[in-house]
Each structure stands twice: as structure tokens, then as C-alpha cells.
Write an enzyme that holds these catalytic residues in place. Structure first.
Site, short mmCIF file in Angstrom:
data_model
loop_
_atom_site.label_atom_id
_atom_site.label_comp_id
_atom_site.label_asym_id
_atom_site.label_seq_id
_atom_site.Cartn_x
_atom_site.Cartn_y
_atom_site.Cartn_z
N ARG A 1 -3.70 6.69 -14.66
CA ARG A 1 -2.80 5.99 -13.74
C ARG A 1 -3.66 5.33 -12.68
O ARG A 1 -4.88 5.45 -12.68
CB ARG A 1 -1.70 6.91 -13.17
CG ARG A 1 -2.00 8.36 -13.01
CD ARG A 1 -3.07 8.63 -12.01
NE ARG A 1 -2.76 8.03 -10.72
CZ ARG A 1 -3.64 7.76 -9.79
NH1 ARG A 1 -4.93 8.04 -9.97
NH2 ARG A 1 -3.30 7.22 -8.64
N ALA B 1 -3.60 1.42 -10.48
CA ALA B 1 -3.48 0.04 -10.97
C ALA B 1 -4.71 -0.46 -11.74
O ALA B 1 -4.59 -0.92 -12.88
CB ALA B 1 -3.14 -0.87 -9.79
N ARG C 1 4.17 0.14 -17.92
CA ARG C 1 4.43 0.36 -16.50
C ARG C 1 4.64 -1.01 -15.85
O ARG C 1 3.76 -1.87 -15.89
CB ARG C 1 3.27 1.13 -15.84
CG ARG C 1 3.18 2.56 -16.37
CD ARG C 1 2.39 3.47 -15.44
NE ARG C 1 3.12 3.77 -14.23
CZ ARG C 1 2.58 4.39 -13.18
NH1 ARG C 1 1.30 4.74 -13.21
NH2 ARG C 1 3.29 4.64 -12.09
N GLN D 1 0.01 12.94 -6.34
CA GLN D 1 -1.33 12.36 -6.56
C GLN D 1 -2.28 12.67 -5.39
O GLN D 1 -3.48 12.74 -5.59
CB GLN D 1 -1.23 10.84 -6.73
CG GLN D 1 -0.63 10.40 -8.05
CD GLN D 1 0.84 10.12 -7.92
OE1 GLN D 1 1.54 10.74 -7.12
NE2 GLN D 1 1.34 9.19 -8.70
N ASP E 1 -0.53 -1.65 -5.68
CA ASP E 1 -0.34 -1.94 -7.11
C ASP E 1 -0.03 -3.40 -7.35
O ASP E 1 -0.18 -3.90 -8.48
CB ASP E 1 0.78 -1.07 -7.67
CG ASP E 1 0.34 0.38 -7.69
OD1 ASP E 1 0.36 1.02 -6.63
OD2 ASP E 1 -0.07 0.85 -8.77
N ASN F 1 3.06 -0.41 -2.97
CA ASN F 1 2.23 0.77 -3.26
C ASN F 1 3.16 1.97 -3.47
O ASN F 1 4.38 1.86 -3.37
CB ASN F 1 1.23 1.01 -2.12
CG ASN F 1 0.16 2.02 -2.50
OD1 ASN F 1 -0.43 1.92 -3.57
ND2 ASN F 1 -0.09 3.00 -1.65
O1 MRU Z 1 1.85 5.84 -9.99
P1 MRU Z 1 0.37 5.74 -9.80
O2 MRU Z 1 -0.32 7.05 -9.61
O3 MRU Z 1 -0.27 4.89 -10.88
O4 MRU Z 1 0.25 4.94 -8.46
C1 MRU Z 1 -1.01 4.62 -7.93
C2 MRU Z 1 -0.96 4.05 -6.60
O5 MRU Z 1 0.10 3.79 -6.04
C3 MRU Z 1 -2.25 3.67 -5.99
O6 MRU Z 1 -2.20 3.80 -4.60
C4 MRU Z 1 -2.49 2.21 -6.37
O7 MRU Z 1 -2.51 2.08 -7.77
C5 MRU Z 1 -3.71 1.66 -5.86
S1 MRU Z 1 -5.01 2.34 -6.77
C6 MRU Z 1 -6.42 1.62 -6.56
#
Ligand code: MRU
Length: 365
Positions: free
Chosen positions: A53, A55, A90, A203, A244, A254
Site C-alpha cells: 500500500r 501511493a 484502488r 498504518q 495520494d 490523503n
Molecule cells: O491506504 P494506504 O495505506 O495506501 O494510504 C497511504 C497514505 O494515505 C499515505 O499517506 C500516502 O499514500 C502517501 S504515501 C507516500
């Protein structure tokens, strides 16, 4: 970054020359698990189930997903199908579409028998670039931390709040929001990170805390609603989060809860920075609240939590009444007016169209 003394990226090609190694992020923080992707379908599942996971990493995984598809069947029809399957996994992070578009566009003119080799090369290129870009974001953000350290008189650590995981696990290496923090720590600047736990998938608690602990960066885990209180009491010098998808006028999407942190930061005069690779900018849209699709995930992510018992067993428990329904919006949008600056690989700019175009003039209208 190193795990138990061994250098890792989050995605790599195994010694067999074709299968794709990844870290299974559903194991953290209690188990460090690596696994392999051998088909496009496995790559799609890894993205959808959040085994990988973040971005930039889902973009890189998508690129390798196309390479795995081409290894199996390099026809035009297989390329189109693989693209459709992967892009659906996604919806919010634009890096996925960005990487898939880049690989598909480059493969279309290539004769089918050469497509798999070309796709692996392109996926590796995307990964190497991501490492460079994140390192550069780290260098630019380091300047902000150095300046804050000088401003507060070197008497205490610089206190930075972050949300979700925008560290190396979300990228190929380094991370976006955490890259400046790693660079500052490595340069001997005392930093302390407030880590939002980031419900529902935690996370922050499971990934960001694990990353920071592994690298020896002082940090404290807080519940998602604590940030405003800390800011009111002068305990946060600034916030840095990832994104994201960023619109051309600087709205940032985000992990859910980011917007509330930005509001609290504004109310308390705490600078709120967003770190991003330019692959996260969606130049085709301006209004993030209206135009960015927000992923909605399973109710069970909210109603069920998992963790380790005192006996070391990993278990899942339901935290809501059996009959209670849950809504699970994965992301929210922070309007540009709440963002103090965007930290990109080309430097730091105001969160505005003029600001972004000053760094990326090739996207001027
Ligand atoms: O749902 P996720 O864990 O993929 O979400 C990730 C985030 O929201 C991060 O903050 C975002 O991807 C930036 S990562 C460099």
C-alpha cells in the site's frame, strides 16, 4: 532502508529474474514477512488487499503487474485486460494510473515478443526513479527541519506530527513525509515524531512506528484525536504528511483524518506541510473535494481489530456490536488554503497552481 542489518526496498525482482518480491505489510509490526508475486492477478490482489500500500508503491506494483502479465501473454488484448484489472484495484491514489499509463504507452508500439523484457525494464526504472525522487524530497524537507531546529534554539527536539504511513514502506525506499525526518535524524538533528495511529487500519501504529523504531528515530504513538490537543499546548512544531493525489491547484487527498489535522494546525498556527513526488499530482483536476474519487473499504476494517496477545498469538476481535454497521471512507481532501507548502523533488512551493507550475513549468496551461 535496513531491516535487521539487511538493506531492503519494498519491491524487487527475485534471483529467478522474473518473480517479484514484496514485503507483506499485513504482517507488521509483529512479523516481517516477504512474499512473491508470480502473476498479474497476484499483483492486483496484493494492491487491493493492501499487502502492499502507499501511493508510490502501488504504482510500482502495478508496473510489475503489467510485466508479469506480458510474461504470460504479450498480446494487445492481454495488455488491455491487465491494465483494466490493475487500475480498478484502488481508485484514489493517482500514482497507480500514472505508472500503468506510462508502461502501457511505452509497450503499445513494441512487438509482442519483446514486451515482457521492456515492461520489466520500465518497472525497474519507475522504482529507481522513485528512490531518487524520495531522497530529493528528503533533502528539501531537511532544510525545513534545520530551520525549525535553529528557530527553537536547539534546546529540545523538533516535534513533528505525521498521519498514516508515508515512509519507505509506502514507497520503494526513503518515503515522502518521513524522508526529511530520516535525513534530519541521520544528520544529528534531534527530532521526535508524534505518530497518529491512523484508524481503521492503523498504518501509523503498525507501519510508521515500526519504521521509526527500526531506524532509531524517537517517536510517540498517539490516538488519532490527540493532535489538536498537542498543538494547543505547543507540543507540535509542524506537521508533515503524504498524499495520494494532489490537484493542480494544490488540494491534497490523503488518508482519512488528514483534513482534521490540517484544520487544527491552521487554528494553532502550526505549519502543515505535504510531501509528494510529482507522480502524485493529477494535473487534470483542480477541485479535490469534488473531483477526487474517495475509496470506500470493507466495514470489517472498522468493526474488527487485530493485534498480538500477551502470549504472542495474532488474533482479531470485534470492537462494535454485532448488529452495528460501519462506514469506511479511506481518504479525505485537505484544501490548499490549509497547506503551508508542498515538498516535492524539485523543491518546496506554495500549495497553489502558480506554486506548482513554478516548479513544473511543463504543466502550465
Ligand atoms: O491506504 P494506504 O495505506 O495506501 O494510504 C497511504 C497514505 O494515505 C499515505 O499517506 C500516502 O499514500 C502517501 S504515501 C507516500
Amino acid at each position: 532502508m535496513k531491516v535487521n542489518g539487511v538493506a531492503y526496498r519494498t519491491i524487487w525482482v527475485n534471483d529467478d529474474g522474473w518473480s517479484v518480491g514484496i514485503i507483506d505489510q499485513t504482517g507488521q509490526p509483529h512479523r516481517f514477512i516477504t512474499t512473491s508475486l508470480t502473476t498479474m492477478e497476484e499483483a492486483a490482489h496484493a494492491i487491493k488487499a493492501m499487502i502492499v500500500r502507499g501511493a508510490p508503491l502501488i504504482g510500482a506494483t502495478g508496473a510489475y503487474g503489467l510485466a508479469l502479465a506480458m510474461r504470460h501473454d504479450p498480446s494487445d488484448a492481454a495488455l488491455a485486460r491487465a491494465y483494466e484489472v490493475l487500475v480498478e484495484t484502488r481508485p484514489t491514489a493517482i500514482n497507480l494510473r500514472w505508472a500503468l499509463d506510462r508502461v502501457r504507452k511505452a509497450l503499445e508500439p513494441v512487438v509482442p515478443k519483446d514486451r515482457a523484457t521492456a515492461a520489466y525494464r520500465l518497472a525497474a526504472e519507475i522504482c529507481d526513479e522513485d528512490v531518487e525522487v524520495c531522497s530529493s524530497i528528503g533533502n528539501h524537507g531537511l532544510g525545513l527541519i534545520q530551520a525549525m531546529h535553529a528557530e527553537i534554539g536547539r534546546s529540545r527536539p523538533v516535534n513533528i506530527l505525521t498521519h498514516c504511513n508515508a515512509g519507505w514502506l509506502a514507497c520503494v525506499d526513503w518515503g515522502t513525509a518521513l524522508a526529511p525526518i530520516y535525513k534530519a535524524h541521520d544528520a544529528g538533528i534531534p527530532v521526535h515524531v508524534w505518530v497518529d495511529e491512523t484508524r481503521p487500519r492503523n498504518q501509523g501504529a503498525s507501519l510508521t512506528a515500526w519504521e521509526l523504531a527500526s531506524h532509531g528515530v524517537p517517536h510517540t504513538l498517539i490516538v488519532d484525536n490527540a493532535g489538536g490537543h498537542l498543538m494547543q499546548h505547543g507540543m507540535v512544531d509542524f506537521c508533515i504528511v503524504g498524499t495520494d493525489r494532489t490537484t493542480r491547484r494544490g488540494d491534497v487527498c490523503n488518508k482519512i483524518g488528514t483534513y482534521l489535522k490540517a484544520l487544527a494546525a491552521k487554528d494553532n498556527g502550526v505549519p502543515f506541510y505535504v510531501a509528494l513526488p510529482s507522480s502524485t499530482i493529477d494535473w487534470t483536476i483542480a477541485d479535490g473535494v469534488r473531483e477526487i474519487p474517495i475509496e470506500e473499504r470493507a466495514e470489517s476494517e472498522v468493526t474488527v481489530m487485530s493485534g498480538k496477545t500477551a502470549g504472542g498469538e495474532i488474533v482479531s476481535v470485534r470492537v462494535a456490536p454485532d448488529a452495528t454497521r460501519a462506514a469506511n471512507y479511506g481518504f479525505d481532501v485537505t484544501p490548499a488554503r490549509l497547506v503551508s507548502g508542498l515538498i516535492t523533488e524539485r523543491g518546496i512551493c506554495p500549495a497553489s497552481e502558480a506554486g506548482l507550475v513554478s516548479l513544473f513549468p511543463e504543466h502550465a496551461l
